[in-house]
Design an enzyme around this catalytic site. Structure first.
Site, PDB file in Angstrom:
ATOM      1  N   HIS A 251       1.039   4.012   2.189  1.00 15.46           N
ATOM      2  CA  HIS A 251       0.928   4.712   3.460  1.00 15.46           C
ATOM      3  C   HIS A 251       0.967   3.707   4.607  1.00 15.46           C
ATOM      4  O   HIS A 251       2.000   3.512   5.221  1.00 15.46           O
ATOM      5  CB  HIS A 251      -0.348   5.561   3.466  1.00 15.46           C
TER       6      HIS A 251
ATOM      7  N   CYS B 239      -8.732   4.324   3.547  1.00 19.71           N
ATOM      8  CA  CYS B 239      -8.323   4.455   4.943  1.00 19.71           C
ATOM      9  C   CYS B 239      -7.953   5.898   5.288  1.00 19.71           C
ATOM     10  O   CYS B 239      -8.471   6.469   6.227  1.00 19.71           O
ATOM     11  CB  CYS B 239      -7.137   3.540   5.250  1.00 19.71           C
ATOM     12  N   HIS B 240      -7.035   6.479   4.511  1.00 22.25           N
ATOM     13  CA  HIS B 240      -6.535   7.798   4.894  1.00 22.25           C
ATOM     14  C   HIS B 240      -6.507   8.780   3.731  1.00 22.25           C
ATOM     15  O   HIS B 240      -5.830   9.783   3.777  1.00 22.25           O
ATOM     16  CB  HIS B 240      -5.145   7.673   5.528  1.00 22.25           C
ATOM     17  N   GLY B 241      -7.206   8.432   2.637  1.00 27.72           N
ATOM     18  CA  GLY B 241      -7.397   9.391   1.562  1.00 27.72           C
ATOM     19  C   GLY B 241      -6.206   9.663   0.677  1.00 27.72           C
ATOM     20  O   GLY B 241      -5.926  10.819   0.355  1.00 27.72           O
TER      21      GLY B 241
ATOM     22  N   PRO C 102      -1.525  11.177   2.170  1.00 23.33           N
ATOM     23  CA  PRO C 102      -0.354  10.901   3.033  1.00 23.33           C
ATOM     24  C   PRO C 102       0.627   9.850   2.513  1.00 23.33           C
ATOM     25  O   PRO C 102       1.725   9.749   3.039  1.00 23.33           O
ATOM     26  CB  PRO C 102      -1.000  10.406   4.332  1.00 23.33           C
TER      27      PRO C 102
END
Lengths: 188, 434, 265
Positions: A118, A138-140, A153
């Site tokens: 990502h 950080c963003h799953g 993501p």
């Protein structure tokens, strides 16, 4: 001003001016390239550095991190259950379809560049996520036991670096695998 | 603009709108497009443009080098070699920068002597001249600081010698000179601390130069260009618009200069440098022949002309400071040496004297003067240096004021237009080059 | 062109100025120029010569002199000796490099192409202690660092330094542990004659006989490349740049003449 050029002169002059200034501009643009290219990785960085790693101390289920080309690399000794989970996954369930056998040389050893596809964070070894692999804090993004993206993501699976088993307990990361090692053996 | 009855007229609606808010199109149009320029400028007048180009080249290549250079005593030398070996096109960019410094000085010396010959320092261009001296001093400082950065033997010992200039103050104010040198070094000798501050200042000063160049160009555009005849512009018939007449002429001259420059970059890139600077700095050993870069050599000779530390340093700086008084030391109302036959001879003698000082600066201090082609002149270097130094100062302090009051100049033409018509359109440059 | 004439005059005067340097009683002897393949604007290196030179460096010089700025990968890069990738790899694998194992213990491993040439001594003090307090200089940029460098007499100087040892003339005495070499500044050098006998190095078939002169020439060629590994790129690019600039100058000259044609000036 004492110059009243006729039309023929203007054309000829304009041609020379345009041609010479174009040539100067082309030269100027070409000169830009070295000034841009110098920011690319230099020859010493490009020299493929090989990292040798001793596997003998890694326990089943354990994940260790080593470094290759300034990036962390995960070396995971998978348990039979983890291998089975990875192999049994349907390709149709995957965002970036790739079979587990194409991602490992020996099923027991999963070797991955540990950079989330990502935005470059390092997926956590502590939180294994919904699929038993890794969760990027950080963003799953959730990765499975083959390092494939399952949820979140990230667009692609965790990358597999070139590596080669030099023995049952030693792997060299950065070395091209034996099969594709194509450096011609020359005399001398 | 003194003789510019030209005024920019915004045409489009947007240009009118912008002109009342930020008249930048007006600035460009009036100063480098339509700017009325004497039509008799020869090729010696193209070096201002060449210098602007060289400043840009040095800043751009320097910024790039700073991306790879490491200002640390243990890494500086190797990081420069890494630029030469591993960075993509690093060798090219470094050779552009190192030879660019020499090209910059070649151009500035031609520019300065052109100004001397054609009397460009005289009223109403004194401020222009003074700003030029400031630029030159900043260039010398920048060149010196930059030469330190590769951290070779010449870098280290050059830095040692130059910073020790300040220790000469000890002779009049005991302790003050040493205190200043230690403050410059940040240590008890040239050290890593010195290297790091020199790097910082070497990065800063070119932008200061760029700022003073803006003032220099501004000060040029108020009275307008001088010209080979040294007479004022009297009517629009004396001028042509800067663009395209001088843009194309400057561009041609620049291309020729870049051709000359690239010979050094590609075929003899270390010719103007010194081999000892490829030996890593060693604070325990001074190289046997320590010589500054060629562009400082005349001043280096003046420094060595007197066997006294303080006097040498004062003379050396005085040799440049004296230029600042030239507009008032030269009392002649005629600018161009084309019309001052006697003064012209002394101009060429001065060039010869500076040249010989440069040669002396390159030679070891003892023995007889070595001329070119292995010819040894039976005069000791020290004596010759002293004669040349005395002549150098006498030129400005004695010869120039006397000649400028005694000399009867040749008749000066009525105007640029009549002068060029009298020549039947033959290029004035051919004559003026002398 | 007048401008070019002035420029070349300037270059000429500068060049003769650079030669004017002083001397002394024990000033080094002027090295007689040798013919090299790499001089001039079109000069290139002879690959076979560089390969032989590397072998001389490795088997003779490397006992005391490091080349810490060079890596084994350089041996395979274009413009150099151009060993094959496999050969460079094998040469690298022939040296042992200090490393740490996974337990953090110091070990030695075979070199890779990314590794630098090994240094013969761990540090300067050890080097001096082993050499009668003289420090064998690193040879990475040696040709640029001696006798006005590659464009000066650097290669000739090093060649004569290697083959120019002789007995001291009457009146010159040599200190204990030093050797007489008239090409060295001061004439007394701490380096023993490195190329003692013909055939000291055995080259592969098809190469010229390994005379002292040939070995010296080859190793100097190798060191010249090592000092300036991009020399061939530089000169090749320079020729192109020159052609372009000459073309541009001609165009600009006519454009300039045309522009000013109708102006009396």
């Amino acid at each position: 001003m004492a110059h009243a050029p006729d039309n023929a002169n203007v054309t000829r002059r304009d041609f020379l001016l345009v041609a010479s200034q174009t040539a100067a501009a082309v030269g100027g643009v070409i000169v830009l390239w070295p000034f841009i290219d110098q920011m690319n990785p230099a020859a010493d960085m490009l020299a493929l550095r090989e990292v040798e790693f001793d596997l003998s101390a890694v326990q089943p289920g354990q994940i260790v991190t080593t470094e290759w080309q300034k990036k962390p690399v995960f070396i995971r000794r998978r348990t039979p259950e983890e291998i089975k989970a990875a192999e049994d996954t349907q390709l149709s369930d995957l965002k970036d379809p790739q079979a587990d056998k194409d991602r490992v040389q020996r099923p027991e050893w999963l070797i991955l560049v540990a950079t989330c596809t990502h935005l470059g964070c390092i997926p956590s070894n502590l939180f294994k996520g919904d699929y038993g692999g890794w969760l990027c804090p950080c963003h799953g993004s959730h990765y499975d036991t083959s390092g494939r993206i399952r949820k979140g993501p990230a667009p692609r699976n965790l990358a597999v670096p070139p590596y080669q088993f030099v023995s049952d307990t030693k792997v060299v990361i950065g070395a091209e695998p034996k099969a594709s090692a194509s450096a011609p053996a020359e005399k001398g | 603009m003194a003789h510019g009855n030209y005024r920019y007229e915004p045409k489009s609606a947007f240009a009118k709108w912008l002109d009342t808010r930020l008249p930048i199109i007006r600035l460009v149009d009036e100063s480098i497009v339509q700017f009325p320029t004497p039509k008799n400028l020869n090729f010696w007048f193209t070096f201002g443009g060449i210098l602007t180009f060289m400043l840009a080249v040095q800043i751009v290549s320097g910024i790039v080098l700073a991306m790879h250079y490491v200002p640390h005593e243990t890494m500086a030398f190797d990081s420069v070699e890494r630029i030469m070996r591993d960075v993509n096109y690093g060798w090219l960019i470094r050779y552009i920068h190192s030879n660019g410094a020499s090209m910059f000085f070649i151009a500035v010396y031609i520019h300065i002597f052109r100004g001397l010959y054609y009397g460009s320092y005289k009223a109403p261009r004194e401020v222009l001249w003074l700003l030029g001296i400031v630029i030159y001093l900043l260039m010398m400082a920048t060149g010196f600081l930059g030469y330190t950065l590769p951290w070779g033997q010449m870098s280290f010992w050059g830095a040692t010698v130059i910073t020790n200039f300040f220790s000469s103050i000890d002779q009049v104010l005991p302790g003050v000179g040493s205190a200043i040198t230690q403050w410059l070094w940040g240590s008890f000798a040239v050290d890593n601390t010195t290297l790091q501050r020199f790097f910082s200042l070497h990065y800063l000063l070119p932008f200061v130069i760029a700022g003073v160049v803006v003032l220099h160009v501004w000060a040029l555009h108020v009275p307008g260009n001088n010209n080979p005849l040294g007479i004022d512009v009297k009517s629009p018939a004396d001028t042509v618009p800067f663009h395209p007449y001088y843009t194309i002429k400057d561009l041609f001259a620049l291309a020729m200069f870049v051709l000359f420059f690239s010979y050094f970059i590609f075929f003899v890139p270390n010719f103007l440098g010194h081999a000892d600077n490829y030996i890593p700095a060693n604070r325990l050993v001074t190289p046997p022949h320590i010589v500054p870069e060629w562009y400082y050599l005349p001043f280096y000779a003046i420094l060595r002309s007197v066997p006294d530390q303080l006097a040498g340093v004062v003379l050396m700086f005085g040799a440049i400071v004296i230029w600042a008084f030239l507009p008032w030391l030269d009392r002649s109302h005629v600018r161009s040496n084309n019309f001052r036959p006697l003064n012209r001879q002394f101009f060429f003698i001065l060039i010869g004297v500076v040249w010989i000082l440069g040669m002396l600066g390159a030679q070891t201090p003892d023995g007889n003067f070595q001329f070119y082609f292995g010819i040894e002149v039976p005069i000791s270097k020290l004596l010759l240096t002293q004669i040349c130094t005395i002549w150098y100062f006498a030129h400005f302090i004695i010869i120039t004021p006397i000649i400028s009051t005694m000399e009867k100049p040749l008749p000066v033409p009525e105007s640029i237009a009549t002068a060029v018509l009298a020549k039947g359109g033959a290029p004035a440059a051919a004559k003026a080059n002398g | 062109m007048r401008l070019l004439a002035i420029a070349s005059l300037f270059a000429l005067v500068l060049s003769s100025g650079a030669q004017a340097a002083g001397g002394g009683d024990t000033a080094r002897k002027h090295p007689e120029p040798q013919s090299w393949t790499f001089t001039g604007p079109f000069g290139t290196f002879d690959r076979q010569q560089l390969q032989r030179g590397y072998q001389v460096y490795k088997e003779v010089c490397a006992a005391c002199h490091g080349m810490k700025l060079l890596s084994f990968r350089n041996l395979a890069q274009p413009g150099g000796p151009e060993f094959s990738a496999a050969q460079a790899k094998a040469l690298a694998a022939g040296v042992q490099v200090a490393a740490l194992n996974d337990a953090g213990e110091p070990i030695e491993r075979p070199g890779t192409v990314a590794d630098r040439f090994p240094s013969p001594y761990p540090n300067e003090k050890a080097a001096r202690a082993a050499n009668n307090n003289a420090l064998p200089p690193d040879l990475s940029v040696i040709v640029k660092a001696r006798a006005h460098g590659i464009e000066g007499e650097g290669p000739d100087y090093l060649y004569w330094l290697l083959v120019g040892y002789s007995d001291p003339p009457p009146g010159e005495t040599v200190l204990e542990g030093l050797y007489y070499n008239p090409y060295f500044e001061g004439h007394q050098i701490a380096m023993p004659p490195p190329l003692a006998t013909d055939g000291q190095v055995t080259w592969p078939e098809g190469n010229p006989p390994a005379t002292k002169q040939q070995m010296a020439k080859d190793v100097v060629a190798f060191l010249t490349w090592a000092s300036e590994p991009h020399m061939e790129d530089r000169k090749a690019m320079g020729v192109k740049v020159f052609l372009f600039l000459v073309f541009l100058c001609v165009l600009l000259y006519f454009a300039y003449k045309r522009q000013w044609k109708d102006v009396d000036h």
